[in-house]
Design a protein around this motif. Structure first.
Motif, PDB file in Angstrom:
ATOM      1  N   GLY A  23       0.668  -1.079  -0.009  1.00  0.00           N
ATOM      2  CA  GLY A  23       0.090   0.148   0.044  1.00  0.00           C
ATOM      3  C   GLY A  23       0.941   1.110  -0.045  1.00  0.00           C
ATOM      4  N   PHE A  24       1.971   1.219   0.670  1.00  0.00           N
ATOM      5  CA  PHE A  24       2.799   2.546   0.866  1.00  0.00           C
ATOM      6  C   PHE A  24       3.527   2.652  -0.573  1.00  0.00           C
ATOM      7  N   VAL A  25       3.798   1.497  -1.208  1.00  0.00           N
ATOM      8  CA  VAL A  25       4.433   1.683  -2.401  1.00  0.00           C
ATOM      9  C   VAL A  25       3.608   2.318  -3.666  1.00  0.00           C
ATOM     10  N   VAL A  26       2.196   1.885  -3.536  1.00  0.00           N
ATOM     11  CA  VAL A  26       1.404   2.380  -4.324  1.00  0.00           C
ATOM     12  C   VAL A  26       1.168   3.855  -4.108  1.00  0.00           C
ATOM     13  N   VAL A  27       0.922   4.265  -2.737  1.00  0.00           N
ATOM     14  CA  VAL A  27       0.789   5.584  -2.541  1.00  0.00           C
ATOM     15  C   VAL A  27       1.948   6.537  -3.097  1.00  0.00           C
ATOM     16  N   LYS A  28       3.172   5.963  -2.707  1.00  0.00           N
ATOM     17  CA  LYS A  28       4.135   6.783  -3.106  1.00  0.00           C
ATOM     18  C   LYS A  28       4.285   7.060  -4.560  1.00  0.00           C
ATOM     19  N   ALA A  29       4.122   5.659  -5.138  1.00  0.00           N
ATOM     20  CA  ALA A  29       3.956   5.821  -6.722  1.00  0.00           C
ATOM     21  C   ALA A  29       3.121   6.905  -7.298  1.00  0.00           C
ATOM     22  N   GLY A  30       1.673   6.706  -6.500  1.00  0.00           N
ATOM     23  CA  GLY A  30       0.748   7.562  -7.165  1.00  0.00           C
ATOM     24  C   GLY A  30       1.063   9.098  -6.844  1.00  0.00           C
ATOM     25  N   LYS A  31       1.986   9.605  -5.631  1.00  0.00           N
ATOM     26  CA  LYS A  31       2.333  11.049  -5.459  1.00  0.00           C
ATOM     27  C   LYS A  31       3.200  11.448  -6.718  1.00  0.00           C
ATOM     28  N   LEU A  32       4.352  10.396  -6.986  1.00  0.00           N
ATOM     29  CA  LEU A  32       5.023  10.705  -8.065  1.00  0.00           C
ATOM     30  C   LEU A  32       4.529  10.862  -9.294  1.00  0.00           C
ATOM     31  N   LEU A  33       3.590  10.036  -9.648  1.00  0.00           N
ATOM     32  CA  LEU A  33       2.868  10.443 -10.896  1.00  0.00           C
ATOM     33  C   LEU A  33       2.010  11.602 -10.847  1.00  0.00           C
ATOM     34  N   LEU A  34       1.727  11.949  -9.838  1.00  0.00           N
ATOM     35  CA  LEU A  34       0.767  13.193  -9.717  1.00  0.00           C
ATOM     36  C   LEU A  34       1.766  14.561  -9.845  1.00  0.00           C
ATOM     37  N   ALA A  35       3.089  14.410  -9.269  1.00  0.00           N
ATOM     38  CA  ALA A  35       4.014  15.363  -9.338  1.00  0.00           C
ATOM     39  C   ALA A  35       4.574  15.256 -10.878  1.00  0.00           C
ATOM     40  N   LEU A  36       4.823  14.406 -11.479  1.00  0.00           N
ATOM     41  CA  LEU A  36       5.258  14.356 -12.665  1.00  0.00           C
ATOM     42  C   LEU A  36       4.092  14.780 -13.842  1.00  0.00           C
ATOM     43  N   ALA A  37       3.027  14.530 -13.564  1.00  0.00           N
ATOM     44  CA  ALA A  37       1.947  14.991 -14.401  1.00  0.00           C
ATOM     45  C   ALA A  37       1.688  16.580 -14.307  1.00  0.00           C
ATOM     46  N   SER A  38       1.748  17.179 -12.829  1.00  0.00           N
ATOM     47  CA  SER A  38       1.746  18.328 -12.689  1.00  0.00           C
ATOM     48  C   SER A  38       2.898  19.355 -13.468  1.00  0.00           C
ATOM     49  N   PHE A  39       4.199  18.905 -13.139  1.00  0.00           N
ATOM     50  CA  PHE A  39       5.151  19.293 -14.050  1.00  0.00           C
ATOM     51  C   PHE A  39       4.990  19.478 -15.436  1.00  0.00           C
ATOM     52  N   ALA A  40       4.487  18.305 -16.015  1.00  0.00           N
ATOM     53  CA  ALA A  40       4.233  18.194 -17.469  1.00  0.00           C
ATOM     54  C   ALA A  40       3.099  19.110 -17.799  1.00  0.00           C
ATOM     55  N   VAL A  41       1.899  19.430 -17.037  1.00  0.00           N
ATOM     56  CA  VAL A  41       1.071  20.249 -17.335  1.00  0.00           C
ATOM     57  C   VAL A  41       1.413  21.877 -17.325  1.00  0.00           C
ATOM     58  N   TYR A  42       2.163  22.195 -16.194  1.00  0.00           N
ATOM     59  CA  TYR A  42       2.887  23.466 -16.218  1.00  0.00           C
ATOM     60  C   TYR A  42       3.769  23.938 -17.229  1.00  0.00           C
ATOM     61  N   THR A  43       4.590  22.829 -17.572  1.00  0.00           N
ATOM     62  CA  THR A  43       5.655  23.039 -18.557  1.00  0.00           C
ATOM     63  C   THR A  43       4.747  23.199 -19.785  1.00  0.00           C
ATOM     64  N   PHE A  44       3.839  22.519 -20.171  1.00  0.00           N
ATOM     65  CA  PHE A  44       3.098  22.557 -21.510  1.00  0.00           C
ATOM     66  C   PHE A  44       2.198  24.081 -21.437  1.00  0.00           C
ATOM     67  N   LEU A  45       1.700  24.596 -20.129  1.00  0.00           N
ATOM     68  CA  LEU A  45       1.006  25.937 -20.353  1.00  0.00           C
ATOM     69  C   LEU A  45       2.114  26.949 -20.280  1.00  0.00           C
ATOM     70  N   PHE A  46       3.200  26.721 -19.492  1.00  0.00           N
ATOM     71  CA  PHE A  46       3.999  27.889 -19.334  1.00  0.00           C
ATOM     72  C   PHE A  46       5.174  27.399 -19.887  1.00  0.00           C
ATOM     73  N   THR A  47       6.309  27.578 -19.018  1.00  0.00           N
ATOM     74  CA  THR A  47       7.872  26.970 -19.527  1.00  0.00           C
ATOM     75  C   THR A  47       8.311  26.101 -18.433  1.00  0.00           C
ATOM     76  N   TRP A  48       9.270  25.398 -18.498  1.00  0.00           N
ATOM     77  CA  TRP A  48       9.816  24.367 -17.522  1.00  0.00           C
ATOM     78  C   TRP A  48      10.221  25.256 -16.229  1.00  0.00           C
TER      79      TRP A  48
END
Length: 290
Positions: A23-48
């Protein structure tokens, strides 16, 4: 027979431990995926570069909430970055009191204001317009969070103060915040309030449910529908046997909370005006936004 039972218990413990770790592994993986998705979204909308500034500011802001939760002994589930919507410091339990709720809500914008101030100092040390632009933007985001709309930080502070005065006052404050959010959505095209307003309504309804459930919780040895005696906060009894799930703010504490809330909002607004007029700030903000 006994040995067989011991082995069976050990097997169950091993299975439980494996499930918890999984369960901890799944939660940590989910946090990482959300962080990467956020970075991708803001990079697409603005700049890295702007994406890095956004995510860094969000994490520090939410860390202020998280540390304050731990100060009050609350269980926490960490920080979650949410694409398009910012981030959230997730608690594992309800706020223990109105004072805790107001203080934890203020901790995020206060931490963010300190970060903005530090970035502003970097501007004055280097005269790099990018630092002025970043500092002004950080202050703006934290000022936005202080709007009196639940579930934003400012909405939680105002709700805590208003509900400490009375349930009807709390309801009026929440409704007023929703109307403000609806006005901003229509007038300023801030359609994020289309999602925030229903979330705020659910938050208030859950809060009311907690209060009502505590009001009718029976005492040990008392009648089935006996009410609990009045709760206490840092100033003493709340009054004549009126039960609450969250001890309310005392009048003095409520005044201090409102003064802190209003003072922080004013300081952030003045800071935005000051940094926005620094040489190179506007150009740097356009460059960061792409």
């Amino acid at each position: 027979m006994i040995l067989g039972r011991l082995r069976g218990n050990q097997d169950k413990s091993s299975l439980t431990g494996a499930l918890v770790k999984g369960g901890f592994v799944v939660v940590k993986a989910g946090k990482l995926l959300l962080a990467l998705a956020s970075f991708a979204v803001y990079t697409f909308l603005f700049t890295w570069q702007f994406a890095v500034i956004i995510l860094g500011m969000l994490v520090i802001h939410e860390y202020g909430h998280l540390r304050c939760m731990k100060h009050y002994g609350m269980r926490t589930r960490g920080i979650y970055l949410i694409p398009f919507f910012g981030a959230a410091a997730v608690a594992g339990e309800d706020f223990p009191s109105r004072r805790a709720e107001a203080t934890i809500a203020l901790a995020g914008p206060l931490t963010g204001a300190v970060l903005a101030g530090g970035t502003g100092l970097l501007y004055f040390a280097t005269r790099n317009g990018a630092f002025a632009a970043a500092a002004a933007w950080m202050a703006l985001v934290n000022l936005f969070n202080l709007l009196p709309v639940v579930p934003l930080d400012g909405g939680r502070v105002v709700k805590s103060i208003a509900c400490s005065i009375g349930s009807r006052v709390g309801l009026v404050a929440v409704i007023a915040g929703m109307l403000l959010g609806a006005t901003l959505a229509l007038a300023a095209d801030l359609w994020i309030f289309v999602i925030l307003i229903p979330l705020g309504l659910l938050d208030y309804l859950y809060d009311s449910y907690q209060v009502n459930r505590a009001a009718w919780r029976p005492k040990p040895g008392a009648g089935r529908h006996a009410r609990i005696a009045g709760a206490q906060d840092d100033a003493g009894p709340t009054g004549k046997g009126v039960p609450v799930a969250k001890p309310p703010l005392s009048p003095r504490t409520a005044q201090a909370a409102f003064a802190s809330y209003a003072g922080l909002a004013i300081l952030l607004w003045l800071f935005i005006l000051a940094m926005g007029h620094q040489p190179g700030a506007v150009a740097a903000m356009h460059a960061l936004q792409g």
